[in-house]
Design a protein around this motif. Sequence first.
Motif, PDB file in Angstrom:
ATOM      1  N   ARG A 128      44.834  69.257  41.815  1.00 53.00           N
ATOM      2  CA  ARG A 128      45.280  68.789  43.122  1.00 53.00           C
ATOM      3  C   ARG A 128      46.777  68.508  43.059  1.00 53.00           C
ATOM      4  O   ARG A 128      47.384  68.527  41.989  1.00 53.00           O
ATOM      5  CB  ARG A 128      44.526  67.520  43.542  1.00 53.00           C
ATOM      6  N   GLU A 313      45.411  63.429  51.531  1.00 54.75           N
ATOM      7  CA  GLU A 313      45.048  62.280  50.692  1.00 54.75           C
ATOM      8  C   GLU A 313      44.378  61.188  51.523  1.00 54.75           C
ATOM      9  O   GLU A 313      43.369  60.595  51.105  1.00 54.75           O
ATOM     10  CB  GLU A 313      46.295  61.719  49.998  1.00 54.75           C
ATOM     11  N   CYS A 316      40.867  62.240  52.499  1.00 53.37           N
ATOM     12  CA  CYS A 316      39.930  62.104  51.382  1.00 53.37           C
ATOM     13  C   CYS A 316      39.546  60.644  51.162  1.00 53.37           C
ATOM     14  O   CYS A 316      38.390  60.331  50.853  1.00 53.37           O
ATOM     15  CB  CYS A 316      40.546  62.682  50.109  1.00 53.37           C
ATOM     16  N   THR A 317      40.508  59.735  51.332  1.00 56.73           N
ATOM     17  CA  THR A 317      40.216  58.306  51.179  1.00 56.73           C
ATOM     18  C   THR A 317      39.224  57.850  52.237  1.00 56.73           C
ATOM     19  O   THR A 317      38.271  57.110  51.946  1.00 56.73           O
ATOM     20  CB  THR A 317      41.517  57.477  51.297  1.00 56.73           C
ATOM     21  N   ASN A 322      37.205  64.189  47.551  1.00 59.74           N
ATOM     22  CA  ASN A 322      38.341  64.665  46.766  1.00 59.74           C
ATOM     23  C   ASN A 322      38.531  66.144  47.042  1.00 59.74           C
ATOM     24  O   ASN A 322      37.728  66.749  47.766  1.00 59.74           O
ATOM     25  CB  ASN A 322      38.143  64.387  45.268  1.00 59.74           C
TER      26      ASN A 322
END
Length: 338
Positions: A128, A313, A316-317, A322
């Motif tokens: 990533r 990001e 994904c949080t 992920n």
Amino acid sequence: MKAPFISPVLLEKYLLDQCNDQEKEEVEAWYAAIKGDADHLEKLSETEKSSIRESTFESIKGELNILDESPARPFPWRWISGIAASVAIAAGLYFNYPIRKEQPVSIIEEIQQKKKSDIVQFVNTESRIVTHMLPDSSSIIMHPEASVTYPARFDADRRIVTFSGEGFFDITKDKTRPFLIQSGEMVIKVLGTSFNVKAASAQKVFQVDVLTGSVEVTAPGTKKKPQQLVLKPKQQAIFEIESKRLTARQITIQPRKEIYEPVTVVFEEAPLNKVIEQLEKRFNVNIRLSNPATATCSVTANFESQPFTVILEMLCTTLEANYTISGNTILLNGTPCE
């Protein structure tokens, strides 16, 4: 009595006004010490004086690797002539003083000459994109396999790093310390700006795209003649490794942005598949789901002037997921939402 030694590299830094206060004092003290022995020239004829000054001047030009035909910034030749005359005096008084030749070193070599404990090397071994912070709070958004090497503490007069791979640099402004990046034979110089670098060692072409500010790109040309370009926002430099060709061009407006370019996008209880559809329209990416059942997960978010890396990001949080990236393809890994 021996004549004091002065490094040609240090002289070049002084002429380019890149010395710190201590280095300036060292050069000026050397110049004053040699100049004080000027009585020796009174014993020579004008022809001898002229011959000595001319030969010494040419020697210094050679030591400093100055090319008459180079398009580099001008040097204060009158000041150099004074140095040449002073060195001629020293040559007459101390004719058996050993002359030490020093060639300017590259950024790679300069970093390698430091102690291993004083060098930091970071390689993005993940699949990533990773953000890496530098000692001056500058940041690099690094793609997989990208690597950066730099001193643990930057020098007082400049900041130097070597870089390989693809990464987006956001450089902290510091007019007293230029920021220099070496990728292969290409060198990028900035004061404070943001730009993207594509310089993987296996590539035949290196690329620099400027987002904000300006950068100076230098690369060797044919017959060892240096090439130099200054790029402004929305401009791009291309360096062809084999032909040593360095060119600049305007970045054409594309319907989809690069992942480092900021956008503003708002989602209000939007299913994930619609979010992905919007992101693919905005950015030059393809997003895939490892589990199709996550497509119905609801997303509410307000992204204001954010690049794709930050949006991804935060996404994904929110989803407790992920991702992995390969080129422009992102695989999002998550579990279905309840």
